[in-house]
Motif scaffolding. Structure first.
Motif, PDB file in Angstrom:
ATOM      1  N   GLU A 104       0.839  -1.224   0.000  1.00 19.98           N
ATOM      2  CA  GLU A 104       0.000   0.000   0.000  1.00 19.98           C
ATOM      3  C   GLU A 104       0.860   1.254   0.000  1.00 19.98           C
ATOM      4  O   GLU A 104       0.334   2.349   0.143  1.00 19.98           O
ATOM      5  N   ARG A 105       2.179   1.079  -0.144  1.00 19.96           N
ATOM      6  CA  ARG A 105       3.152   2.174  -0.180  1.00 19.96           C
ATOM      7  C   ARG A 105       3.246   2.889   1.153  1.00 19.96           C
ATOM      8  O   ARG A 105       3.585   4.079   1.227  1.00 19.96           O
ATOM      9  N   LYS A 106       2.985   2.163   2.209  1.00 21.93           N
ATOM     10  CA  LYS A 106       3.141   2.690   3.551  1.00 21.93           C
ATOM     11  C   LYS A 106       4.471   2.202   4.103  1.00 21.93           C
ATOM     12  O   LYS A 106       4.816   1.030   3.964  1.00 21.93           O
ATOM     13  N   GLN A 155       6.870 -11.527   8.171  1.00 23.19           N
ATOM     14  CA  GLN A 155       6.666 -10.098   7.910  1.00 23.19           C
ATOM     15  C   GLN A 155       5.184  -9.761   7.808  1.00 23.19           C
ATOM     16  O   GLN A 155       4.379 -10.559   7.330  1.00 23.19           O
ATOM     17  N   ILE A 156       4.848  -8.539   8.208  1.00 28.52           N
ATOM     18  CA  ILE A 156       3.467  -8.081   8.077  1.00 28.52           C
ATOM     19  C   ILE A 156       3.094  -7.911   6.608  1.00 28.52           C
ATOM     20  O   ILE A 156       1.970  -8.181   6.197  1.00 28.52           O
ATOM     21  N   ALA A 157       4.027  -7.494   5.780  1.00 36.53           N
ATOM     22  CA  ALA A 157       3.758  -7.306   4.356  1.00 36.53           C
ATOM     23  C   ALA A 157       5.067  -7.457   3.591  1.00 36.53           C
ATOM     24  O   ALA A 157       5.968  -6.633   3.752  1.00 36.53           O
ATOM     25  N   SER A 158       5.162  -8.477   2.783  1.00 37.59           N
ATOM     26  CA  SER A 158       6.399  -8.737   2.045  1.00 37.59           C
ATOM     27  C   SER A 158       6.348  -8.102   0.662  1.00 37.59           C
ATOM     28  O   SER A 158       5.283  -7.738   0.155  1.00 37.59           O
ATOM     29  N   ASP A 159       7.490  -7.990   0.034  1.00 39.40           N
ATOM     30  CA  ASP A 159       7.629  -7.472  -1.319  1.00 39.40           C
ATOM     31  C   ASP A 159       6.689  -8.231  -2.257  1.00 39.40           C
ATOM     32  O   ASP A 159       6.668  -9.465  -2.271  1.00 39.40           O
ATOM     33  N   VAL A 160       5.921  -7.503  -3.063  1.00 40.47           N
ATOM     34  CA  VAL A 160       4.964  -8.154  -3.965  1.00 40.47           C
ATOM     35  C   VAL A 160       5.662  -9.015  -5.011  1.00 40.47           C
ATOM     36  O   VAL A 160       5.045  -9.926  -5.582  1.00 40.47           O
ATOM     37  N   LEU A 161       6.942  -8.756  -5.269  1.00 41.08           N
ATOM     38  CA  LEU A 161       7.669  -9.515  -6.284  1.00 41.08           C
ATOM     39  C   LEU A 161       8.608 -10.559  -5.676  1.00 41.08           C
ATOM     40  O   LEU A 161       9.464 -11.112  -6.364  1.00 41.08           O
ATOM     41  N   LEU A 162       8.442 -10.834  -4.375  1.00 34.80           N
ATOM     42  CA  LEU A 162       9.262 -11.838  -3.721  1.00 34.80           C
ATOM     43  C   LEU A 162       8.970 -13.220  -4.301  1.00 34.80           C
ATOM     44  O   LEU A 162       7.816 -13.630  -4.405  1.00 34.80           O
ATOM     45  N   GLY A 163      10.024 -13.928  -4.697  1.00 36.20           N
ATOM     46  CA  GLY A 163       9.844 -15.263  -5.258  1.00 36.20           C
ATOM     47  C   GLY A 163      11.155 -16.022  -5.260  1.00 36.20           C
ATOM     48  O   GLY A 163      12.171 -15.529  -4.777  1.00 36.20           O
ATOM     49  N   TRP A 164      11.153 -17.225  -5.796  1.00 39.88           N
ATOM     50  CA  TRP A 164      12.372 -18.027  -5.811  1.00 39.88           C
ATOM     51  C   TRP A 164      12.603 -18.625  -7.198  1.00 39.88           C
ATOM     52  O   TRP A 164      11.703 -18.690  -8.032  1.00 39.88           O
ATOM     53  N   GLN A 190      12.682  -7.031  -5.112  1.00 38.94           N
ATOM     54  CA  GLN A 190      13.110  -5.719  -5.586  1.00 38.94           C
ATOM     55  C   GLN A 190      14.382  -5.316  -4.834  1.00 38.94           C
ATOM     56  O   GLN A 190      14.507  -5.579  -3.640  1.00 38.94           O
ATOM     57  N   LEU A 191      15.311  -4.686  -5.546  1.00 37.53           N
ATOM     58  CA  LEU A 191      16.556  -4.294  -4.898  1.00 37.53           C
ATOM     59  C   LEU A 191      16.293  -3.260  -3.808  1.00 37.53           C
ATOM     60  O   LEU A 191      16.744  -3.415  -2.674  1.00 37.53           O
ATOM     61  N   TRP A 192      15.598  -2.204  -4.165  1.00 36.76           N
ATOM     62  CA  TRP A 192      15.253  -1.149  -3.202  1.00 36.76           C
ATOM     63  C   TRP A 192      13.761  -0.871  -3.295  1.00 36.76           C
ATOM     64  O   TRP A 192      13.222  -0.638  -4.374  1.00 36.76           O
ATOM     65  N   ASP A 193      13.090  -0.888  -2.171  1.00 40.29           N
ATOM     66  CA  ASP A 193      11.675  -0.528  -2.138  1.00 40.29           C
ATOM     67  C   ASP A 193      11.362   0.103  -0.788  1.00 40.29           C
ATOM     68  O   ASP A 193      10.769  -0.513   0.092  1.00 40.29           O
ATOM     69  N   GLY A 194      11.825   1.363  -0.629  1.00 42.10           N
ATOM     70  CA  GLY A 194      11.628   2.054   0.639  1.00 42.10           C
ATOM     71  C   GLY A 194      12.570   1.568   1.712  1.00 42.10           C
ATOM     72  O   GLY A 194      12.268   1.675   2.902  1.00 42.10           O
ATOM     73  N   LYS A 195      13.721   1.036   1.320  1.00 41.55           N
ATOM     74  CA  LYS A 195      14.637   0.428   2.275  1.00 41.55           C
ATOM     75  C   LYS A 195      15.342   1.491   3.101  1.00 41.55           C
ATOM     76  O   LYS A 195      15.876   2.458   2.577  1.00 41.55           O
ATOM     77  N   GLY A 196      15.381   1.292   4.427  1.00 43.13           N
ATOM     78  CA  GLY A 196      16.068   2.238   5.305  1.00 43.13           C
ATOM     79  C   GLY A 196      16.378   1.601   6.647  1.00 43.13           C
ATOM     80  O   GLY A 196      15.637   0.728   7.113  1.00 43.13           O
ATOM     81  N   SER A 197      17.478   2.005   7.258  1.00 46.47           N
ATOM     82  CA  SER A 197      17.844   1.471   8.577  1.00 46.47           C
ATOM     83  C   SER A 197      18.639   2.520   9.335  1.00 46.47           C
ATOM     84  O   SER A 197      19.217   3.440   8.736  1.00 46.47           O
ATOM     85  N   ALA A 198      18.657   2.396  10.656  1.00 49.07           N
ATOM     86  CA  ALA A 198      19.363   3.356  11.504  1.00 49.07           C
ATOM     87  C   ALA A 198      20.869   3.267  11.267  1.00 49.07           C
ATOM     88  O   ALA A 198      21.412   2.193  10.984  1.00 49.07           O
ATOM     89  N   ASP A 199      21.536   4.402  11.383  1.00 47.88           N
ATOM     90  CA  ASP A 199      22.987   4.441  11.258  1.00 47.88           C
ATOM     91  C   ASP A 199      23.593   4.029  12.597  1.00 47.88           C
ATOM     92  O   ASP A 199      23.730   4.841  13.510  1.00 47.88           O
TER      93      ASP A 199
END
Length: 480
Positions: free
Chosen positions: A126-128, A375-384, A401-410
């Motif tokens: 949902e792009r959240k 996960q509560i919501a996984s990447d829609v294109l996740l597959g094997w 997907q390589l990047w889809d809103g990816k972020g983490s604390a420094d």
């Protein structure tokens, strides 16, 4: 007598986890509480080198088998950067150690590598922007305590690296344990669907981290969220590609990013011509054909609207360096409609030797199923998928997907209050994943209202951080 009693209780727990025979929440909680007699909270605090402990450096060396040998030095260099970097790449060592620690016998879909750097932000369908576990390479059905102990140890090690004093570090680890315990008790009071839908979004994470933060730390948190929101395929295209003769091409930045055309040249020893656009599309389509077949029908229709235009090997992570990892640039029919996929090799989990594995699943399937369960919501294109190796033997991969809103604390710059808040968010998130996939009533019953387990985790984290430093020094010595 005690051994027989323990055997009966463990048998009851297995029944409680069985879908074939429902056990009431009240009864499951009672059984969890009874486990405190057999596996007291205090027994989790102990860590000492076990007799016949496997040599840590030998375990790491065995993992180098089958990797791209020209990349193994990069893996070692990254692990040598600090005790925390070493810990991140040494999941196999801790898995061997955890298998020798006390356990309640209650199993969940475990992450297998639940250190603090493997929690972060990403976009839901949902792009959240939501906060959750982000790495599932080692996921397996295993005791819930193993994940909690790896998280606690990682927080202690991270705190040491940041120079925090022992009192602050204890508070940080205790916050994670307390958050896990309280969340699990709350999930045990909720309905199954309510547990399934529960989640932590970016705004809630910001509130946690900004609660006691300074003005500069709040600004850093806001920048983290803004950066994550903009981290998508369009940004990946801008960073990782260039236009050559009117065609989109992945940049050549060896050894970290090497297009397939350059790899062909290296192995052939010849200056072979670069395949034209149609040939690259054909090669990429062949690589992704098995992946497409494994997707649900709606996702197969979605990915079918893109065509692959270039592919490259890209080094990622710390412990994953040397495994096969590819990025694929794809184009849709519209202008600037791009998609960047990552195809990453999956191996058996480091937990598998101690808990067994599903013989019917490939490693790639295991990762995908585990991620979707936790996960509560996984990447829609996740597959094997599977691809042939050099000797013709199939290698297993998962795709996302390589990047889809990816972020983490420094974590190199994080402050005391921010790390404590992050620890609480990680504890809640880990409890949520375990509550979705295991017997939340039994775990809640075992943990109880008191903080006995919290204190045990603090002491375990301290002892294991000491062990990690000894292993790290042995690793540096082996490099010399």
């Amino acid at each position: 007598m005690k051994a027989n009693q323990e055997q009966r209780v463990r048998k009851d727990i297995r029944k409680a986890l069985s879908y074939k025979k429902q056990v009431s929440a009240k009864e499951s909680k009672r059984r969890g509480k009874a486990l405190r007699e057999l596996v007291p909270h205090a027994c989790h605090e102990a860590w000492q080198v076990q007799e016949r402990r496997n040599d840590a450096i030998d375990l790491l060396s065995k993992q180098d088998e089958g990797r791209a040998q020209e990349l193994v030095p990069i893996r070692k260099e990254r692990m040598a950067a600090s005790p925390f970097a070493f810990f991140r790449g040494a999941a196999v060592i801790m898995a061997n150690d955890l298998a020798r620690t006390p356990s309640t016998g209650i199993r969940v879909q475990a992450c297998g590598d639940a250190h603090v750097a493997n929690f972060g932000l990403f976009h839901s369908p949902e792009r959240k922007l939501i906060f959750d576990i982000t790495d599932f390479d080692e996921t397996e059905i295993a005791p819930w305590e193993w994940d909690v102990k790896r998280l606690g140890a990682s927080l202690e090690i991270c705190g040491r690296e940041r120079g925090f004093d022992s009192k602050v570090r204890r508070a940080i680890v205790k916050t994670a344990a307390e958050a896990y315990r309280e969340a699990m008790r709350e999930f045990a009071r909720m309905g199954t669907l309510d547990v399934w839908y529960a989640h932590m979004d970016a705004d809630e994470l910001y509130e946690r981290m900004a609660h006691k933060a300074s003005k500069s730390e709040r600004k850093e948190a806001e920048e983290l969220l803004d950066k994550a929101r903009s981290k998508n395929s369009a940004r990946a295209i801008k960073k990782l590609t260039e236009v050559v003769d009117g065609e989109l091409r992945i940049v050549n930045e060896p050894p970290l990013i090497v297009p397939l055309r350059e790899i062909v040249r290296q192995y052939s020893g010849m200056d072979v011509p670069d395949p034209d656009m149609h040939e690259r599309e054909r090669i990429t389509a062949r690589l992704l054909s098995h992946y497409r077949k494994n997707l649900p029908d709606d996702r197969r229709r979605l990915i079918g609207q893109y065509r692959g235009v270039d592919i490259a090997r890209k080094v990622v992570g710390v412990g994953s360096v040397g495994l096969q990892a590819w990025i694929v640039v794809m184009e849709g029919a519209a202008e600037k409609d791009h998609l960047v996929l990552q195809i990453k090799e999956a191996r058996d989990s480091v937990l598998a030797p101690f808990v067994g594995k599903n013989a019917g699943d490939t490693p790639g399937q295991r990762v995908v199923k585990g991620q979707k369960a936790m996960q509560i919501a996984s990447d829609v294109l996740l597959g094997w998928t599977e691809l042939p190796g050099k000797d013709g033997t199939p290698r297993s991969y998962y795709v996302r997907q390589l990047w889809d809103g990816k972020g983490s604390a420094d974590l190199d710059e994080i402050g005391e209050d921010a790390l404590e808040a992050l620890a609480g968010a990680c504890g809640w998130t880990l409890a949520h994943a375990h509550a979705r996939t295991g017997d939340r009533f039994a775990i809640a019953g075992y943990l109880g209202k008191g903080d006995g387990f919290d204190h045990a985790l603090v002491r375990f984290a301290q002892s294991y951080a000491d062990q990690n430093e000894r292993d790290y020094q042995a690793f540096l010595e082996s490099l010399r």
